[in-house]
Write an enzyme that holds these catalytic residues in place. Sequence first.
Site, mmCIF file in Angstrom:
data_model
loop_
_atom_site.group_PDB
_atom_site.id
_atom_site.type_symbol
_atom_site.label_atom_id
_atom_site.label_comp_id
_atom_site.label_asym_id
_atom_site.label_seq_id
_atom_site.Cartn_x
_atom_site.Cartn_y
_atom_site.Cartn_z
ATOM 1 N N SER A 160 0.848 -1.186 0.000
ATOM 2 C CA SER A 160 0.000 0.000 0.000
ATOM 3 C C SER A 160 0.884 1.237 0.000
ATOM 4 C CB SER A 160 -0.906 -0.003 1.225
ATOM 5 O OG SER A 160 -0.138 0.310 2.370
ATOM 6 N N LYS A 161 0.212 2.373 -0.063
ATOM 7 C CA LYS A 161 0.896 3.667 -0.136
ATOM 8 C C LYS A 161 2.021 3.813 0.890
ATOM 9 C CE LYS A 161 0.175 6.877 -3.094
ATOM 10 N NZ LYS A 161 1.300 6.645 -3.942
ATOM 11 N N ARG A 162 1.775 3.269 2.079
ATOM 12 C CA ARG A 162 2.790 3.535 3.097
ATOM 13 C C ARG A 162 4.104 2.801 2.827
ATOM 14 N NH1 ARG A 162 2.032 -0.865 6.576
ATOM 15 N NH2 ARG A 162 0.247 -1.851 5.610
ATOM 16 N N GLY A 197 5.559 3.216 0.001
ATOM 17 C CA GLY A 197 6.196 4.021 -1.045
ATOM 18 C C GLY A 197 5.268 4.119 -2.242
#
Length: 493
Positions: free
Chosen positions: A250-252, A254
């Site tokens: 997921s986004k976290r 990168g």
Amino acid sequence: MVRVRFAPSPTGFLHVGGARTALFNWLYARRHGGTFVLRIEDTDAERSSWDMVTGIVEGLRWLGLDWEEGPDVGGPHAPYFQSERLDKYREGAADLVSRGLAYCCFCTAETLQQKRQAAEAAGGGWIYDRACGALPVAEVRQRLAAGTPGAVRFKVPSGKTSFPDLVHGPIAFDNANIEDFVILRSDSQPTYHLSVVVDDIDMKITHVVRGDDHISNTPKQVMLYAAFGATAPSFAHVPLILGPDKKRLSKRHGATSVMEYPRLGYLPEAMVNFLSLLGWSPGTDEELFTREDLISRFTLEGISGGNAVFNPDKLDWFNQQHILRLTDDELAGRLKPVLQERSLWSDEFEGPKGAWFRALVSLYKTRLKTLPQFAEDARPLLTDEITIDPEAVKKHLSKPGLHEALAELADTFERVEPFAAGALEQRLRAIAEARQIKPAALIHATRVAVTGRAVSPGLFEVLELAGRERVVHRIRAAEPFLLPSHPSESFNG
Ligand code: GLU
């Protein structure tokens, strides 16, 4: 004849997982001289957008994954937007109803919810109770004629549904756990199961390669193939991509949108190589592959059932390796937009300073993990101003005896012929020896004076490319830092 498809829903950007699915399909098609179809699954008009369609197309193009049939190129099974194929799905649903394999359902969302809640309150699960499954034909006609909104549900047969999965082996589901699912909503929009099967039959898809998250959808689709009298394609469900912490990517972790990677300075060759090994293995421990290598090696059997881990350090490594494989000319071409964006580009790099620029590229190439890193590393040679790192000054420009040595070096470099790495090295070493300074100390001091930094590629090559004027000027300009009274700590660049 292999026919595969990538069928994104344009409700988001092309993310890493989607790109990997597209890549596996593309590789399989190319390996077998087959056809790669791009189909846009935009039946959810509210969540789909044209921007996302163009973003997905842009991402696939950047990766170099081309298609023989699709929205822009057309093909024998056009249109390739599901929103333009709605009649086919409605016809399909009507056909199943007419053959008694599906039925109209007039249950309202409230009724269904009440029944579900009641079952859950009693501690049980609930699947659709076929309340409308036994409605007499006359009544169905009457309700439809009266304009009662009705959905179409597929009549799930009893027994088991199984299919061989090329990745996971045989998979079987007990139909008792599958409700009579909706194929056409009451607003006559198809559900995913109907549209995907109608299209895969119509487009003669032979292999469906897609994410693991679709395994639970597959029995429903297999039943639909049978109902339409079609042979189901072969399925290969590829494992999920996890972040380094083993949680779903997921986004976290990168950048997850593919088009962020060109901006971050990654090469498409590196991304393709990296993505190819997320869930697939050539069966050896080789890792570096060009697109052509991958085409000749790729097999669906090489896809593993275990989840794949997205390791950004590994992507950096692939990028570094693929940068090394470029010729200096190719790399210079890729660096142009990066430098332009940072106002470090000069058209002379393609003209009178072409040879100089290629030499610069060649000198910095071996250390590059990304393209923008070149702009940072080579910046002291690309602009007149340099930023001096106070730490580097403290470490390398504060040794006793350097003042005079650097002054002599500047005088010597002003006259030395040729102004070339070999001659520069020889003079510097001679000065160090005569003054009984360690050559390394003078080399470090010169590097800091000329680049402002403690690290660079080989100093003498750097000096040669920086040029006489800049080198002499910068060594002389470093003098204030060398004075014993100079509080180098307070220097702020
Ligand atoms: N539109 C579906 C998705 O994006 C396609 C799934 C499939 O390949 O069948 O997940």
